[in-house]
Write a protein that holds these residues in place. Structure first.
Motif, PDB file in Angstrom:
ATOM      1  N   SER A 101     -45.026  -1.064  16.110  1.00  0.00           N
ATOM      2  CA  SER A 101     -46.093  -0.070  16.060  1.00  0.00           C
ATOM      3  C   SER A 101     -45.506   1.336  16.115  1.00  0.00           C
ATOM      4  CB  SER A 101     -47.046  -0.311  17.227  1.00  0.00           C
ATOM      5  OG  SER A 101     -47.978   0.722  17.293  1.00  0.00           O
ATOM      6  N   ALA A 102     -44.511   1.531  17.002  1.00  0.00           N
ATOM      7  CA  ALA A 102     -43.883   2.841  17.110  1.00  0.00           C
ATOM      8  C   ALA A 102     -43.029   3.151  15.888  1.00  0.00           C
ATOM      9  CB  ALA A 102     -43.026   2.917  18.372  1.00  0.00           C
ATOM     10  N   ALA A 103     -42.565   2.093  15.216  1.00  0.00           N
ATOM     11  CA  ALA A 103     -41.715   2.309  14.038  1.00  0.00           C
ATOM     12  C   ALA A 103     -42.537   2.668  12.812  1.00  0.00           C
ATOM     13  CB  ALA A 103     -40.890   1.049  13.758  1.00  0.00           C
ATOM     14  N   THR A 104     -43.842   2.339  12.844  1.00  0.00           N
ATOM     15  CA  THR A 104     -44.653   2.483  11.638  1.00  0.00           C
ATOM     16  C   THR A 104     -44.616   3.882  11.013  1.00  0.00           C
ATOM     17  OG1 THR A 104     -46.070   0.689  12.349  1.00  0.00           O
ATOM     18  CG2 THR A 104     -46.977   2.183  10.705  1.00  0.00           C
ATOM     19  N   PRO A 105     -44.927   4.943  11.778  1.00  0.00           N
ATOM     20  CA  PRO A 105     -44.889   6.265  11.120  1.00  0.00           C
ATOM     21  C   PRO A 105     -43.498   6.627  10.607  1.00  0.00           C
ATOM     22  CG  PRO A 105     -45.367   6.480  13.484  1.00  0.00           C
ATOM     23  CD  PRO A 105     -45.386   5.031  13.179  1.00  0.00           C
ATOM     24  N   LEU A 106     -42.468   6.092  11.283  1.00  0.00           N
ATOM     25  CA  LEU A 106     -41.109   6.447  10.886  1.00  0.00           C
ATOM     26  C   LEU A 106     -40.739   5.859   9.536  1.00  0.00           C
ATOM     27  CD1 LEU A 106     -39.300   5.977  14.316  1.00  0.00           C
ATOM     28  CD2 LEU A 106     -40.430   8.004  13.374  1.00  0.00           C
ATOM     29  N   LEU A 107     -41.306   4.699   9.200  1.00  0.00           N
ATOM     30  CA  LEU A 107     -41.024   4.125   7.886  1.00  0.00           C
ATOM     31  C   LEU A 107     -41.412   5.122   6.799  1.00  0.00           C
ATOM     32  CD1 LEU A 107     -42.327   0.463   8.367  1.00  0.00           C
ATOM     33  CD2 LEU A 107     -39.955   1.199   8.157  1.00  0.00           C
ATOM     34  N   PHE A 108     -42.598   5.701   6.970  1.00  0.00           N
ATOM     35  CA  PHE A 108     -43.081   6.642   5.957  1.00  0.00           C
ATOM     36  C   PHE A 108     -42.240   7.923   5.931  1.00  0.00           C
ATOM     37  CE2 PHE A 108     -46.802   4.095   7.077  1.00  0.00           C
ATOM     38  CZ  PHE A 108     -47.322   3.774   5.840  1.00  0.00           C
ATOM     39  N   GLY A 155     -33.249   1.472  10.906  1.00  0.00           N
ATOM     40  CA  GLY A 155     -33.289   2.709  11.683  1.00  0.00           C
ATOM     41  C   GLY A 155     -34.660   2.934  12.297  1.00  0.00           C
ATOM     42  N   ALA A 156     -35.710   2.674  11.498  1.00  0.00           N
ATOM     43  CA  ALA A 156     -37.067   2.893  12.016  1.00  0.00           C
ATOM     44  C   ALA A 156     -37.333   1.960  13.187  1.00  0.00           C
ATOM     45  CB  ALA A 156     -38.090   2.670  10.900  1.00  0.00           C
ATOM     46  N   VAL A 157     -36.899   0.706  13.069  1.00  0.00           N
ATOM     47  CA  VAL A 157     -37.115  -0.238  14.175  1.00  0.00           C
ATOM     48  C   VAL A 157     -36.309   0.193  15.400  1.00  0.00           C
ATOM     49  CG1 VAL A 157     -36.730  -2.610  14.933  1.00  0.00           C
ATOM     50  CG2 VAL A 157     -37.707  -2.164  12.675  1.00  0.00           C
ATOM     51  N   LEU A 189     -29.201   8.329   9.209  1.00  0.00           N
ATOM     52  CA  LEU A 189     -28.469   7.148   9.663  1.00  0.00           C
ATOM     53  C   LEU A 189     -28.358   6.128   8.545  1.00  0.00           C
ATOM     54  CD1 LEU A 189     -29.525   5.829  13.141  1.00  0.00           C
ATOM     55  CD2 LEU A 189     -27.288   6.526  12.328  1.00  0.00           C
ATOM     56  N   ALA A 190     -29.461   5.930   7.840  1.00  0.00           N
ATOM     57  CA  ALA A 190     -29.515   4.904   6.802  1.00  0.00           C
ATOM     58  C   ALA A 190     -28.785   5.357   5.548  1.00  0.00           C
ATOM     59  CB  ALA A 190     -30.963   4.586   6.469  1.00  0.00           C
ATOM     60  N   ARG A 191     -28.349   6.600   5.528  1.00  0.00           N
ATOM     61  CA  ARG A 191     -27.775   7.172   4.299  1.00  0.00           C
ATOM     62  C   ARG A 191     -28.653   6.852   3.113  1.00  0.00           C
ATOM     63  NH1 ARG A 191     -22.673   9.452   5.810  1.00  0.00           N
ATOM     64  NH2 ARG A 191     -22.805   9.075   7.984  1.00  0.00           N
ATOM     65  N   ASN A 192     -29.938   7.018   3.319  1.00  0.00           N
ATOM     66  CA  ASN A 192     -30.954   6.903   2.283  1.00  0.00           C
ATOM     67  C   ASN A 192     -31.124   5.491   1.729  1.00  0.00           C
ATOM     68  OD1 ASN A 192     -31.039   9.684   2.592  1.00  0.00           O
ATOM     69  ND2 ASN A 192     -29.600  10.016   0.920  1.00  0.00           N
ATOM     70  N   SER A 193     -30.500   4.504   2.347  1.00  0.00           N
ATOM     71  CA  SER A 193     -30.685   3.163   1.804  1.00  0.00           C
ATOM     72  C   SER A 193     -31.954   2.541   2.384  1.00  0.00           C
ATOM     73  CB  SER A 193     -29.473   2.284   2.105  1.00  0.00           C
ATOM     74  OG  SER A 193     -29.737   1.436   3.202  1.00  0.00           O
ATOM     75  N   ALA A 194     -32.638   1.760   1.541  1.00  0.00           N
ATOM     76  CA  ALA A 194     -33.925   1.192   1.942  1.00  0.00           C
ATOM     77  C   ALA A 194     -33.773   0.253   3.140  1.00  0.00           C
ATOM     78  CB  ALA A 194     -34.552   0.466   0.762  1.00  0.00           C
TER      79      ALA A 194
END
Lengths: 299, 514, 360
Positions: C74-81, C309-311, C298-303
């Motif tokens: 739930s906390a990761a959700t906005p970060l995905l976007f 990272g979001a999790v 952190l993800a270096r833009n990788s999906a």
């Protein structure tokens, strides 16, 4: 009417001081080639240190100095990540803002068992420099009676800065390091150290700015105390294109906006929108500059 | 000997940039160093300045071998260099630039010591008095005329007590009158005991100014003589080498030149920094024809090419490709009309170094119908085509996903050709195709170009390698100071004839008329 | 086997370089995180807490039960976007730091639509609200994109400033036009119940916005790898001169990624408004735009990296709030770690130099 004008002027000057101090630091930093996005973090540090030290020592002078030195040290470390570890200055700056906010909150929580707001006993505020009798002077009286040492120091700095930047060896070398680092290196200067000095300088002045926020009148620390003023300072020297006197006037105008928000609300101008004016001015200023450049290039 | 080199060698990877170089610059001497691009002059200067260290041999200063660690040490000894790109901070004033790093100071102030501007100005004026120039010291360096910027940099070095001045093509950016002024200053300095190393392409200047000339070719010194003992023809011959090895008769295997593919008329364009503007160039390249373009670097070729491939907007004139008039500058339009382009700057424009081999060889084809299904790329088809392109030109690679930087220089250039030829363009604009490519790679690239023309493709070939131009071209146009100053048919082309047109700017008019 | 090596003497594709690259990618992700946890450990040790105990507690509070996992997601959700919105720009070399503002305005638009559209529209309110959010936020970032592409106006400063303007503007609207008549200051009306996004694991607040977020990451992956525009944007980010010389229209590419960035950020705001808080009030975004930036870096833009990272940051946030209850460690430790991650992610640590990464 006269009385309102007096009050507004006095409030504008006081509210402009922290923005101005931070902007002075930021503009010197930028003349040295580093855009400092982390003025906010260093203001927050300065405010926190100032309150704690003032309470511990009972001396506003020691508190102000401690705030400035701690912030300058943070600025210097921050600078090393940019000049030596080649971190992107924007991201590192935003990161520092988050880090410092967390760190200050952490210490407040653990060391002082406070959350959000830190009230300390015996916090000595900044003194007023002039005797209360000056308040009787027309128009400027109230502003003069409110004058504190940091406000005076800020304006003296503004007055001295153009001279110091133009006519001292350090000033010249700093500008050279910012304008053309490879040239500075070619004539034998250590351009990275010069830039580090610039960032430490910005930290020093941002620390003073924070100290002013905390010790000018409220005498306590709050996590939201800086409220984006570091970014308003950034807006000020961007808008004035790094010129000290111009930056000071813009800061005074921003202070004026701050001071009149409540009054303007009564005539229908919402404070939230007035608060966005500094930022909108910067974007507009950048657009006009870019537009001019493009027109010149095409001519 | 004031400054020199003894048996110096320096190589970068497989490229031997300097070998067995011996150079002697006497005190109070103006010593010219001439040679084609790639002859090794810049490498030698970098060694003399301490920017790099020789692999073998040594640098000599005041008759003693020394080891120069960095430019600061060289500066300390009194060896100063004026680069082609001036070392001035554009936002600072000329006076500020003049004193930067060794400011005369007076009282101590809170922010460091105060600069004594009066003393600085007096010192500057005293030095400037050697010339007839009045320098407006308070002007921002970036807005000052180039010759003033150059003077400021020279004066800054003099102020620091340089015993040797190295000037890298100092007249490239100067008008003739300004060059004369500079020479006057340099002669005065020599007469006062300064040694001057002067790098130039312009032989008349060398004759007019230098006491001694050293000629370099392919990383070696081919001659060094007093100026009175040589002449322009001898120097030209030394610079371009003896008659090039006979090239295979390229024209014989080729179809007769056909329809005009590229038609440029009256093309003018503003100059890049340190170069010449393009002035009213007319040029026509027919199908099946290779047209060479010769010229010393910085005489407008780069600007001209960029206009022809749609990367720069001409100020006037037209470019037609297969009859389509291409106004403006949109490289995609030019490509759609049938252009392929081999950039002279392979490292920064010809390739995206951080991208994969596949991405580099397939760039510009991402919207072609063959590689799409609806809005999506057909990755399988893309990969297969990448593989086909690379194998066709025999590029040796590991995996398609490897970074392109993992390839050798020659393979990188083959990859660029693989990309640009795969779309079967009508016109291939090729600039410096073999720069930094080893001998085997050069032969392969030449074969690719010949074959392309034999299939009816039109080629505009810009190169600083005269042998290459002669070997490949049906005819060669020579560009100097932004205009085409002459044309030479393949049969009559010799390095000397081309070199004369390139180097001797005073003879433009005869050459163009003759 | 199509890309089998043509290296002399080696007949089959070698796995070693691929493994090396993967290891390097993982290291680039892990190093800043490890550094940050190390800094956090020093801070914790300084106050006399055992860092290992604290981190063990955080681990169990982040992932210890299905309930805790739900809180983390739930906390990761906005970060995905916000991470996708950031990555799509960084990947093209566009330094957009204005995702937070776009997220806020998207949330405001969605909340307003969710509350003000006639309830008779029923289930269609939620998608309409999302469209409104995407439109508003897309236009919001389209403008600085256009200024950058046409006038070369520094996008860092313009988008940074736009964040504050978005805050001011939303603050103004929720106190005037959109002010709730029933629930006091600084807030809109609660959205219609029918417009709420469904909860996935009640009583947790994890809602279907999480799935939309995952879909966004997937769409980003597809866009980056499988569309010509995504490929072109990558080349623009890697080398502008090269991109121009192979016929790519750089201004169009810049404007496109900025607009998409706004659209994704706006959708994130809508998901947060419709799924999490059900209204818009001041303080809507707890710095999600900036945390998303840390995730993208952190993800270096990788999906894939973005999901991880979001999790990770979601877990930090959800664990941080509960360990504050169970131990003496304040929530602020999360900010310390996040800020350190951001700084270390952009530092060039030895030979692990920062290059803009790949999306695929």
């Amino acid at each position: 009417m006269m009385q309102i004008a007096e009050q507004v002027l006095a409030a504008s000057v006081v509210l402009a001081t922290p923005i101005l101090l931070a902007a002075i630091g930021g503009l010197v930093n930028r003349q040295g080639g580093i855009v400092n996005i982390a003025l906010e973090a260093k203001m927050l540090t300065g405010a926190f240190v100032a309150v704690v030290v003032s309470s511990a020592t009972g001396s506003w002078g020691v508190a102000v100095l401690a705030a400035a030195i701690v912030s300058a040290a943070i600025g210097y470390l921050f600078s090393l990540t940019i000049t030596r570890a080649r971190a992107n200055m924007i991201i590192a700056g935003l990161g520092l803002n988050v880090l410092v906010a967390g760190f200050v909150g952490f210490i407040m929580n653990v060391g002082f068992d406070a959350s959000g707001t830190l009230r300390m006993p015996h916090v000595e505020l900044l003194p007023k420099l002039l005797p209360g009798s000056v308040a009787a002077l027309p128009l400027v009286g109230e502003a003069l009676s409110d004058l504190d040492p940091l406000t005076v120091f800020a304006w003296l700095s503004v007055a001295a800065l153009p001279f110091l930047l133009a006519n001292t060896r350090l000033g010249l070398r700093l500008r050279a390091a910012g304008n053309a680092p490879h040239v500075a290196r070619a004539v034998g200067l250590r351009e990275k150290s010069l830039q580090d000095f610039g960032t430490a300088f910005a930290g020093f002045y941002s620390g003073l700015a924070g100290a002013h926020l905390a010790l000018a009148s409220i005498g306590l620390f709050n996590e939201g105390l800086t409220a984006g003023r570091g970014f308003i300072a950034l807006a000020a020297f961007y808008f004035a294109r790094n010129r000290p006197v111009g930056t000071a006037l813009v800061c005074l105008f921003f202070g004026f906006l701050d001071a009149t928000q409540i009054r303007l609300q009564t005539v229908g101008l919402p404070p939230q929108l007035i608060g966005t004016l500094p930022y909108a001015m910067v974007i507009l200023g950048l657009c006009l500059t870019a537009w001019n450049l493009k027109r010149k290039a095409q001519a | 000997m004031r400054l020199g080199a003894r048996d110096v060698a320096k190589s970068y990877g497989a490229v031997q940039a300097n070998s067995g170089i011996t150079l002697e610059v006497a005190p109070a001497e103006i010593h010219a160093i001439v040679g084609e691009n790639g002859a090794g002059k810049s490498t030698l200067m970098r060694l003399l300045q301490g920017l790099e260290q020789p692999d073998a041999g040594s640098i000599v200063f005041n008759d003693r071998p020394i080891r120069l660690r960095d430019p600061e040490q060289a500066l300390g000894l009194g060896i100063g260099m004026v680069h082609q790109e001036f070392m001035l901070a554009p936002e600072l004033t000329l006076l500020e630039n003049f004193v930067l790093g060794h400011e005369p100071v007076t009282a101590a102030l809170p922010l460091g010591r105060r600069i004594d501007w009066r003393a600085a100005r007096a010192a500057g004026d005293a030095l400037a008095a050697k010339t007839d120039l009045a320098i407006d010291w308070d002007r921002r360096a970036g807005t000052a005329p180039v010759h003033i910027q150059q003077y400021t940099e020279i004066l800054r070095l003099l102020q620091r007590g340089m015993k040797v001045l190295i000037l890298d093509e100092p007249t490239a950016v100067l008008a003739p009158q300004q060059a004369d002024d500079l020479f006057m200053l340099l002669r005065q300095l020599r007469d006062q005991g300064t040694s001057i190393v002067f790098i130039s392409h312009k032989l008349r200047e060398v004759i007019a100014l230098a006491d001694r000339v050293t000629i370099m070719r392919r990383g070696r010194v081919v001659s060094s003589s007093r100026i009175g003992e040589t002449d322009i023809d001898t120097m030209t011959r030394h610079i371009v080498g003896e008659a090039a090895s006979v090239a295979p008769p390229a024209a014989a295997v080729r179809a007769a030149a056909g329809e005009p593919v590229l038609e440029v008329s009256g093309l003018s364009a503003p100059a890049l920094a340190g170069s010449h503007p393009v002035r009213a160039v007319d040029l026509r390249v027919r199908a099946g024809e290779i047209v060479g373009m010769a010229g010393i670097a910085g005489n407008g070729q780069d600007e001209f090419i960029e206009c022809v491939v749609g990367l720069r907007k001409p100020s006037s004139g037209t470019v037609r490709l297969k009859g389509h008039a291409l106004a403006g500058c949109d490289n995609a339009d030019f490509r759609a009309a049938g252009l392929g382009y081999i950039s002279p700057d392979r490292a920064h424009e010809g390739l995206a170094k951080a991208a994969s081999i596949e991405d580099n060889v397939m760039a510009a084809s991402q919207r072609a119908p063959a590689f799409r299904r609806g809005p999506f790329r057909r990755l399988g088809a893309v990969r297969a085509e990448a593989f086909r392109r690379l194998s066709q030109l025999k590029v040796r690679f590991g995996r398609l996903s490897d970074p392109v930087a993992s390839l050798s220089g020659g393979n990188q250039q083959r990859l660029v050709f693989a990309r640009e030829i795969a779309t079967e363009p009508a016109l291939l604009v090729v600039a410096q195709p073999t720069r930094g490519v080893d001998l085997g790679g050069i032969a392969a690239i030449h074969a690719i170009l010949r074959e392309f023309a034999a299939r009816g493709g039109a080629v505009l070939l810009v190169s600083e390698e005269l042998d290459e131009l002669i070997a490949l071209s049906d005819r060669i146009v020579v560009m100097a100071e932004g205009g085409i100053v002459g044309e030479i048919a393949d049969e009559t082309a010799t390095p000397e004839a081309i070199g004369r047109l390139m180097l001797q700017q005073d003879s433009h008019k005869e050459a163009a008329n003759g | 086997m199509a890309e089998a090596t043509t290296e002399p003497g080696s007949g089959r594709p070698s796995l070693v370089p691929a493994l090396e690259r993967m290891a390097a990618d993982i290291l680039r992700f892990a190093l800043p995180v490890l550094f940050a946890f190390f800094v956090g450990a020093v801070v914790l040790a300084f106050i006399g807490e055992n860092p290992l105990d604290t981190y063990a507690l955080m681990l169990s509070e982040g992932f210890g039960s299905s309930r805790r996992v739900a809180a983390t997601l739930s906390a990761a959700t906005p970060l995905l976007f916000t991470a996708v919105a950031t990555a799509i720009c960084f990947r093209s070399g566009v330094f957009n730091v204005g995702v937070d503002g776009a997220f806020v305005l998207g949330g405001l638009a969605a909340a307003a639509a969710g509350a003000l559209l006639p309830v008779a529209l029923g289930w269609s309110i939620a998608p309409l609200a999302m469209v409104a959010a995407m439109a508003v936020a897309g236009v919001w970032l389209y403008v600085p994109g256009l200024l950058l592409a046409r006038l070369d106006v520094d996008e860092v400063v313009s988008t940074l400033m736009l964040n504050f303007i978005a805050l001011g503007l939303s603050g103004f609207l929720v106190n005037t036009l959109l002010l709730s008549e029933t629930s006091g200051n600084n807030t809109t009306d609660t959205i219609h119940a029918v417009a709420e996004l469904s909860r996935l694991m009640p009583p947790s607040t994890l809602h279907s916005g999480f799935l939309i977020g995952l879909a966004c990451v997937a769409a980003y992956w597809v866009w980056a790898r499988w569309t010509p525009a995504g490929y072109e944007a990558k080349l623009v980010g890697l080398n502008q001169r090269f991109a121009r010389a192979v016929g790519i229209a750089i201004p169009a590419s810049i404007v496109l990624v900025m607009a998409i960035s706004g659209i994704v950020a706006g959708l994130g705001g809508a998901s947060h408004a419709l799924g999490q808080v059900h209204k818009f009030s001041d303080g809507f975004s707890a710095g999600y735009g900036f945390t998303g930036m840390a995730v993208a870096l952190l993800a270096r833009n990788s999906a894939f990296g973005i999901v991880f990272g979001a999790v990770l940051f979601g877990a930090l946030a959800s664990a941080g709030t509960t360990i504050q209850l169970f131990s003496d460690v304040p929530l602020d430790i999360v900010n310390v770690i996040e800020g350190t991650v951001m700084i270390f992610a952009v530092m060039e640590l030895g030979r692990l130099s920062l290059r803009r990464g790949r999306a695929s």
